[in-house]
Design a protein around this motif. Structure first.
Motif, PDB file in Angstrom:
ATOM      1  N   LEU A 157       0.811  -1.210   0.000  1.00 24.11           N
ATOM      2  CA  LEU A 157       0.000   0.000   0.000  1.00 24.11           C
ATOM      3  C   LEU A 157       0.850   1.269   0.000  1.00 24.11           C
ATOM      4  CD1 LEU A 157      -1.979  -2.303   0.852  1.00 24.11           C
ATOM      5  CD2 LEU A 157      -3.254  -0.553   2.075  1.00 24.11           C
ATOM      6  N   THR A 158       2.075   1.155  -0.442  1.00 22.69           N
ATOM      7  CA  THR A 158       3.023   2.266  -0.450  1.00 22.69           C
ATOM      8  C   THR A 158       2.515   3.448  -1.269  1.00 22.69           C
ATOM      9  OG1 THR A 158       4.801   0.620  -0.312  1.00 22.69           O
ATOM     10  CG2 THR A 158       5.421   2.870  -0.924  1.00 22.69           C
ATOM     11  N   ASN A 159       2.015   3.177  -2.460  1.00 21.30           N
ATOM     12  CA  ASN A 159       1.548   4.257  -3.326  1.00 21.30           C
ATOM     13  C   ASN A 159       0.303   4.932  -2.777  1.00 21.30           C
ATOM     14  OD1 ASN A 159       3.616   3.661  -5.124  1.00 21.30           O
ATOM     15  ND2 ASN A 159       2.336   2.343  -6.389  1.00 21.30           N
ATOM     16  N   LEU A 160      -0.595   4.155  -2.192  1.00 21.01           N
ATOM     17  CA  LEU A 160      -1.804   4.741  -1.631  1.00 21.01           C
ATOM     18  C   LEU A 160      -1.490   5.594  -0.413  1.00 21.01           C
ATOM     19  CD1 LEU A 160      -4.290   1.754  -2.005  1.00 21.01           C
ATOM     20  CD2 LEU A 160      -4.170   3.851  -3.372  1.00 21.01           C
ATOM     21  N   ALA A 161      -0.500   5.171   0.373  1.00 24.58           N
ATOM     22  CA  ALA A 161      -0.075   6.001   1.501  1.00 24.58           C
ATOM     23  C   ALA A 161       0.474   7.331   1.001  1.00 24.58           C
ATOM     24  CB  ALA A 161       0.973   5.262   2.328  1.00 24.58           C
ATOM     25  N   ALA A 162       1.268   7.286  -0.071  1.00 24.26           N
ATOM     26  CA  ALA A 162       1.814   8.520  -0.641  1.00 24.26           C
ATOM     27  C   ALA A 162       0.707   9.410  -1.190  1.00 24.26           C
ATOM     28  CB  ALA A 162       2.820   8.178  -1.737  1.00 24.26           C
ATOM     29  N   LEU A 163      -0.319   8.808  -1.789  1.00 23.98           N
ATOM     30  CA  LEU A 163      -1.454   9.597  -2.273  1.00 23.98           C
ATOM     31  C   LEU A 163      -2.152  10.312  -1.120  1.00 23.98           C
ATOM     32  CD1 LEU A 163      -3.601  10.478  -4.331  1.00 23.98           C
ATOM     33  CD2 LEU A 163      -4.726   8.250  -3.972  1.00 23.98           C
ATOM     34  N   LEU A 164      -2.399   9.610  -0.028  1.00 27.02           N
ATOM     35  CA  LEU A 164      -3.056  10.243   1.110  1.00 27.02           C
ATOM     36  C   LEU A 164      -2.219  11.370   1.705  1.00 27.02           C
ATOM     37  CD1 LEU A 164      -4.626   7.213   3.032  1.00 27.02           C
ATOM     38  CD2 LEU A 164      -5.790   8.894   1.586  1.00 27.02           C
ATOM     39  N   ARG A 165      -0.914  11.253   1.608  1.00 27.46           N
ATOM     40  CA  ARG A 165      -0.030  12.276   2.165  1.00 27.46           C
ATOM     41  C   ARG A 165       0.253  13.416   1.177  1.00 27.46           C
ATOM     42  NH1 ARG A 165       3.041   7.429   4.444  1.00 27.46           N
ATOM     43  NH2 ARG A 165       2.674   7.517   6.708  1.00 27.46           N
ATOM     44  N   SER A 166      -0.273  13.321  -0.028  1.00 27.98           N
ATOM     45  CA  SER A 166       0.068  14.295  -1.062  1.00 27.98           C
ATOM     46  C   SER A 166      -0.593  15.646  -0.799  1.00 27.98           C
ATOM     47  CB  SER A 166      -0.334  13.771  -2.442  1.00 27.98           C
ATOM     48  OG  SER A 166      -1.740  13.628  -2.551  1.00 27.98           O
ATOM     49  N   ALA A 167       0.115  16.688  -1.211  1.00 35.50           N
ATOM     50  CA  ALA A 167      -0.338  18.063  -1.020  1.00 35.50           C
ATOM     51  C   ALA A 167      -1.015  18.587  -2.283  1.00 35.50           C
ATOM     52  CB  ALA A 167       0.862  18.944  -0.672  1.00 35.50           C
ATOM     53  N   PRO A 168      -1.774  19.651  -2.187  1.00 40.05           N
ATOM     54  CA  PRO A 168      -2.329  20.271  -3.398  1.00 40.05           C
ATOM     55  C   PRO A 168      -1.221  20.591  -4.396  1.00 40.05           C
ATOM     56  CG  PRO A 168      -3.287  21.241  -1.419  1.00 40.05           C
ATOM     57  CD  PRO A 168      -2.170  20.360  -0.958  1.00 40.05           C
ATOM     58  N   ASP A 169      -1.555  20.510  -5.689  1.00 39.82           N
ATOM     59  CA  ASP A 169      -0.565  20.777  -6.730  1.00 39.82           C
ATOM     60  C   ASP A 169      -1.275  21.317  -7.960  1.00 39.82           C
ATOM     61  OD1 ASP A 169      -1.852  18.547  -7.717  1.00 39.82           O
ATOM     62  OD2 ASP A 169      -0.119  17.221  -7.616  1.00 39.82           O
ATOM     63  N   ASP A 170      -0.571  21.350  -9.077  1.00 41.34           N
ATOM     64  CA  ASP A 170      -1.162  21.880 -10.304  1.00 41.34           C
ATOM     65  C   ASP A 170      -2.319  21.020 -10.800  1.00 41.34           C
ATOM     66  OD1 ASP A 170       0.654  23.938 -10.283  1.00 41.34           O
ATOM     67  OD2 ASP A 170       2.044  22.979 -11.692  1.00 41.34           O
ATOM     68  N   ALA A 171      -2.318  19.724 -10.458  1.00 32.09           N
ATOM     69  CA  ALA A 171      -3.392  18.839 -10.907  1.00 32.09           C
ATOM     70  C   ALA A 171      -4.688  19.108 -10.163  1.00 32.09           C
ATOM     71  CB  ALA A 171      -2.978  17.383 -10.735  1.00 32.09           C
ATOM     72  N   SER A 172      -4.583  19.386  -8.865  1.00 32.12           N
ATOM     73  CA  SER A 172      -5.783  19.588  -8.055  1.00 32.12           C
ATOM     74  C   SER A 172      -5.452  20.452  -6.839  1.00 32.12           C
ATOM     75  CB  SER A 172      -6.342  18.250  -7.579  1.00 32.12           C
ATOM     76  OG  SER A 172      -7.397  18.439  -6.649  1.00 32.12           O
ATOM     77  N   PRO A 173      -6.364  21.340  -6.453  1.00 33.40           N
ATOM     78  CA  PRO A 173      -6.154  22.136  -5.239  1.00 33.40           C
ATOM     79  C   PRO A 173      -6.438  21.358  -3.964  1.00 33.40           C
ATOM     80  CG  PRO A 173      -8.260  22.694  -6.222  1.00 33.40           C
ATOM     81  CD  PRO A 173      -7.588  21.733  -7.167  1.00 33.40           C
ATOM     82  N   LEU A 174      -6.872  20.103  -4.114  1.00 34.40           N
ATOM     83  CA  LEU A 174      -7.227  19.288  -2.961  1.00 34.40           C
ATOM     84  C   LEU A 174      -6.043  18.469  -2.477  1.00 34.40           C
ATOM     85  CD1 LEU A 174     -10.686  17.886  -4.160  1.00 34.40           C
ATOM     86  CD2 LEU A 174     -10.257  19.881  -2.703  1.00 34.40           C
ATOM     87  N   ALA A 175      -5.882  18.382  -1.168  1.00 35.67           N
ATOM     88  CA  ALA A 175      -4.901  17.463  -0.598  1.00 35.67           C
ATOM     89  C   ALA A 175      -5.395  16.030  -0.773  1.00 35.67           C
ATOM     90  CB  ALA A 175      -4.673  17.778   0.873  1.00 35.67           C
TER      91      ALA A 175
END
Length: 361
Positions: A157-175
């Motif tokens: 679940l490494t990638n999903l953990a990174a997704l949950l920890r991701s910050a807003p960026d150019d793709a989306s203003p949502l964390a």
């Protein structure tokens, strides 16, 4: 017997719809997160996903790899290219390694990812050119309809953990958590043992990410678990060499991995993908009865720091479940269906007599 009709009905209905110019229903977008590298059932899962994608039952919009060998993304590209879907985005964890698989547990199973990567056509030339899984997730989710995307986790679940920890960026203003809550319809996870136990995807490599994802996943997004006990006794791949085209990388991967002239393997990831693509009710418009059912009505999954899990009964939570086979569905019938999907010829437009005999044999 209805389960054996599914591919025949699927193919005939797809042809009928094209001939009659009938609008197709919206396809469920799916992202697969795979640990393709140390078990060949990931290749079987990609076969299932690509075939169902090609027949309009779901829309495979991306594949993320949660192991770090460069051969993982290349093997994904081989599978997608073979089934005519070389445009599906692939993501990989960086930095990549040159590692190949060695069975240090039983010294029986063999490497397949690098072999199919080097010996079959693929659209991806260099794994280092792939986006990161977080980038793929955020890009795909940001443009998706609300509550539409199914995420299928086959591995760590490494990638999903990174997704949950991701910050807003150019793709989306949502964390990460807000983006998941807004866009994800369901998370489907091959991991754990139910109602309790130890399983490799949860505990073998990255138990910290397992515990974080399971405890931090937004509570409004349903989670369905496919446990090790479900796929353990569904032995797919029997007679694959007699059914698949000789140039199939799926066949070659199973032959190389299982070895000793066998292609039979447990079906942990393929059944999880089958559920992720078709859902709990199967495909009613195709006349396919439900293959799976929920084994529980209430509660949630609890994961310890070492990755072991135990189901916690809680009547206030009703959107987390683990799977079992539906009444009347057998291990062997699901195994035969999976094998037929593994063996599917991308060039075939309808069932041949041989395929029908294989389905009913």
């Amino acid at each position: 017997m209805i389960i054996y009709w599914c591919l025949l009905i699927l193919m005939s209905l797809a042809s009928f719809a094209i001939a009659q110019d009938i609008p197709s229903p919206p396809r469920k977008p799916v992202i697969i997160d795979t640990d393709i590298f140390s078990d060949v059932d990931d290749v079987g899962s990609l076969a299932v996903a690509n075939v169902l994608h090609n027949y309009g039952l779901a829309d495979l919009i991306g594949v993320a790899v949660n192991t770090q060998s460069k051969y993982g993304a290349l093997a994904v590209s081989v599978a997608n290219t073979y089934f005519g879907n070389d445009d599906i985005p692939i993501a990989a964890i960086h930095p990549l390694t040159d590692e190949t698989f060695v069975d240090t547990w039983e010294f029986v199973l063999s490497e397949y990812a690098s072999k199919i990567a080097h010996n079959w056509p693929r659209s991806l030339n260099d794994s280092s050119a792939t986006p990161t899984p977080v980038d793929l997730y955020r890009s795909a989710l940001s443009t998706a309809e609300d509550k539409s995307v199914t995420l299928v986790s086959l591995g760590f679940l490494t990638n999903l953990a990174a997704l949950l920890r991701s910050a807003p960026d150019d793709a989306s203003p949502l964390a990460g958590p807000a983006l998941v809550s807004a866009k994800v319809k369901e998370l489907v996870v091959m991991g754990g043992q139910y109602p309790l136990g130890w399983e490799f995807n949860f505990a073998g490599s990255d138990p910290e990410s397992t515990a974080y994802v399971v405890s931090s996943w937004p509570r409004d997004v349903p989670v369905t678990y496919s446990g090790v006990e479900l796929g353990q006794n569904i032995l797919s791949g029997q007679g694959l060499a007699d059914r698949a085209p000789a140039d199939s990388p799926v066949l070659a991967a199973y032959q190389w991995y299982v070895g000793r002239c066998s292609t039979v393997r447990e079906s942990w990831d393929p059944i999880t993908t089958l559920y992720g693509m078709l859902g709990l009710d199967g495909s009613r418009e195709l006349g396919v009865d439900k293959l799976f059912a929920y084994a529980n009505e209430i509660g949630y999954n609890g994961v310890a720091a070492d990755g072991t899990n135990a189901w916690v009964n809680d009547s206030s939570i009703t959107n987390q479940h683990w799977l079992k086979l539906a009444d009347g569905v057998t291990n062997s019938s699901v195994a035969q269906l999976l094998t037929q999907l593994f063996a599917h010829d991308p060039a075939a437009k309808s069932c041949s007599t041989h395929e029908l005999q294989a389905l009913f044999g």
